[in-house]
Write a protein that holds these residues in place. Structure first.
Motif, PDB file in Angstrom:
ATOM      1  N   LEU A  91      27.176  46.214  44.515  1.00  0.00           N
ATOM      2  CA  LEU A  91      27.256  44.761  44.304  1.00  0.00           C
ATOM      3  C   LEU A  91      25.851  44.186  44.277  1.00  0.00           C
ATOM      4  N   VAL A  92      25.497  43.538  43.178  1.00  0.00           N
ATOM      5  CA  VAL A  92      24.183  42.896  43.101  1.00  0.00           C
ATOM      6  C   VAL A  92      24.246  41.570  43.853  1.00  0.00           C
ATOM      7  N   PRO A  93      23.097  41.038  44.267  1.00  0.00           N
ATOM      8  CA  PRO A  93      23.089  39.772  45.003  1.00  0.00           C
ATOM      9  C   PRO A  93      23.848  38.664  44.262  1.00  0.00           C
ATOM     10  N   GLY A  94      24.657  37.926  45.027  1.00  0.00           N
ATOM     11  CA  GLY A  94      25.399  36.803  44.478  1.00  0.00           C
ATOM     12  C   GLY A  94      26.744  37.146  43.862  1.00  0.00           C
ATOM     13  N   GLU A  95      27.102  38.417  43.830  1.00  0.00           N
ATOM     14  CA  GLU A  95      28.377  38.799  43.220  1.00  0.00           C
ATOM     15  C   GLU A  95      29.359  39.311  44.264  1.00  0.00           C
ATOM     16  N   GLY A  96      30.636  39.352  43.877  1.00  0.00           N
ATOM     17  CA  GLY A  96      31.687  39.827  44.761  1.00  0.00           C
ATOM     18  C   GLY A  96      32.923  40.196  43.989  1.00  0.00           C
ATOM     19  N   SER A  97      33.907  40.683  44.718  1.00  0.00           N
ATOM     20  CA  SER A  97      35.184  41.074  44.118  1.00  0.00           C
ATOM     21  C   SER A  97      36.288  40.803  45.127  1.00  0.00           C
ATOM     22  N   ALA A  98      37.283  40.010  44.700  1.00  0.00           N
ATOM     23  CA  ALA A  98      38.421  39.696  45.560  1.00  0.00           C
ATOM     24  C   ALA A  98      39.575  40.627  45.221  1.00  0.00           C
ATOM     25  N   SER A  99      40.412  40.924  46.215  1.00  0.00           N
ATOM     26  CA  SER A  99      41.555  41.803  46.007  1.00  0.00           C
ATOM     27  C   SER A  99      42.820  41.139  46.532  1.00  0.00           C
ATOM     28  N   ASP A 100      43.891  41.273  45.764  1.00  0.00           N
ATOM     29  CA  ASP A 100      45.196  40.841  46.245  1.00  0.00           C
ATOM     30  C   ASP A 100      45.610  41.760  47.388  1.00  0.00           C
ATOM     31  N   PRO A 101      46.540  41.330  48.235  1.00  0.00           N
ATOM     32  CA  PRO A 101      47.029  42.217  49.293  1.00  0.00           C
ATOM     33  C   PRO A 101      47.664  43.479  48.702  1.00  0.00           C
ATOM     34  N   HIS A 102      47.443  44.599  49.367  1.00  0.00           N
ATOM     35  CA  HIS A 102      48.062  45.866  48.983  1.00  0.00           C
ATOM     36  C   HIS A 102      49.366  46.020  49.769  1.00  0.00           C
ATOM     37  N   PRO A 103      50.183  47.039  49.466  1.00  0.00           N
ATOM     38  CA  PRO A 103      51.439  47.222  50.213  1.00  0.00           C
ATOM     39  C   PRO A 103      51.204  47.367  51.715  1.00  0.00           C
ATOM     40  N   GLN A 104      52.183  46.942  52.488  1.00  0.00           N
ATOM     41  CA  GLN A 104      52.119  47.070  53.950  1.00  0.00           C
ATOM     42  C   GLN A 104      51.790  48.508  54.311  1.00  0.00           C
ATOM     43  N   GLY A 105      50.860  48.693  55.246  1.00  0.00           N
ATOM     44  CA  GLY A 105      50.479  50.036  55.683  1.00  0.00           C
ATOM     45  C   GLY A 105      49.257  50.585  54.973  1.00  0.00           C
ATOM     46  N   THR A 106      48.742  49.875  53.966  1.00  0.00           N
ATOM     47  CA  THR A 106      47.531  50.322  53.273  1.00  0.00           C
ATOM     48  C   THR A 106      46.325  50.069  54.169  1.00  0.00           C
ATOM     49  N   THR A 107      45.472  51.078  54.297  1.00  0.00           N
ATOM     50  CA  THR A 107      44.273  50.982  55.114  1.00  0.00           C
ATOM     51  C   THR A 107      43.056  51.241  54.238  1.00  0.00           C
ATOM     52  N   GLU A 108      42.001  50.462  54.451  1.00  0.00           N
ATOM     53  CA  GLU A 108      40.740  50.699  53.763  1.00  0.00           C
ATOM     54  C   GLU A 108      39.668  51.003  54.802  1.00  0.00           C
ATOM     55  N   LEU A 109      38.845  52.003  54.495  1.00  0.00           N
ATOM     56  CA  LEU A 109      37.702  52.363  55.313  1.00  0.00           C
ATOM     57  C   LEU A 109      36.483  52.242  54.422  1.00  0.00           C
TER      58      LEU A 109
END
Length: 190
Positions: A117-135
């Protein structure tokens, strides 16, 4: 055939295959994913290249990883993915991008991502299914991670884990590029 044509053909073939394997009608998959029936038909007929968000919604609804939707080849227990076969899923003209490095269906889909990600940028995500984990692990820069409306500052060298069934966003509010690696564990389809 261009890389985009190959991607479109693979997605068309695999979406139809997984939809049939799950026993979902077009209407059922549309209802589960929030993607219109017409769009699913266009994807299955390789007449369109859907957005990353649409592809994620379909993968989540089918309970498979994006990797599985893009390439159904299941080889030996060890699968090496050379850099040129990693899939660039999202990019901006300024230089931010995500790359799906590898994924598996073992005990539910598991994906490994490389993010920039370059400065000033981002990415939004909708909710994933229940039980989804991100590391995730930030290698460089300072990530602003927002989960369910709460911001967290994640500096280089720091890791985070969270339930991804809430809306979440990754942003670079700093002045240096953010480089991070992320794994996503998705529960198997019921």
């Amino acid at each position: 055939m261009s890389d985009l044509d190959q991607l479109t053909q693979s997605l068309a073939r695999n979406l139809k295959r997984w939809r049939n394997e799950r026993g979902f009608t077009l209407d059922a998959l549309a209802a589960r994913s929030g993607v219109s029936r017409g769009m699913i038909i266009q994807i299955e007929q390789a007449r369109t290249n859907p957005s990353v968000g649409t592809t994620v919604k379909l993968a989540d609804a089918l309970g498979v990883s994006i990797t599985t939707l893009l390439d159904y080849e299941q080889g030996p227990h060890v699968r090496l993915v050379p850099p040129e076969q990693a899939v660039r899923m999202w990019s901006t003209p300024a230089g931010s991008h995500t790359t799906l490095l590898v994924g598996t269906e073992a005990r539910g889909p598991l994906e490994l991502w490389s993010w920039s990600l370059v400065p000033g940028e981002g990415s939004a995500s909708d909710p994933h299914p229940q039980g989804t984990t991100e590391l995730l692990h930030v290698v460089a820069g300072v990530l602003t991670l927002t989960v369910d409306g709460v911001e967290h500052t994640v500096p280089a060298g720091t890791s985070a884990v969270f339930e991804a069934s809430a809306p979440h966003e990754y942003r670079n509010d700093g002045e240096e590029p953010v480089e991070m690696t992320m794994a996503v564990s998705i529960p198997p389809a019921r």
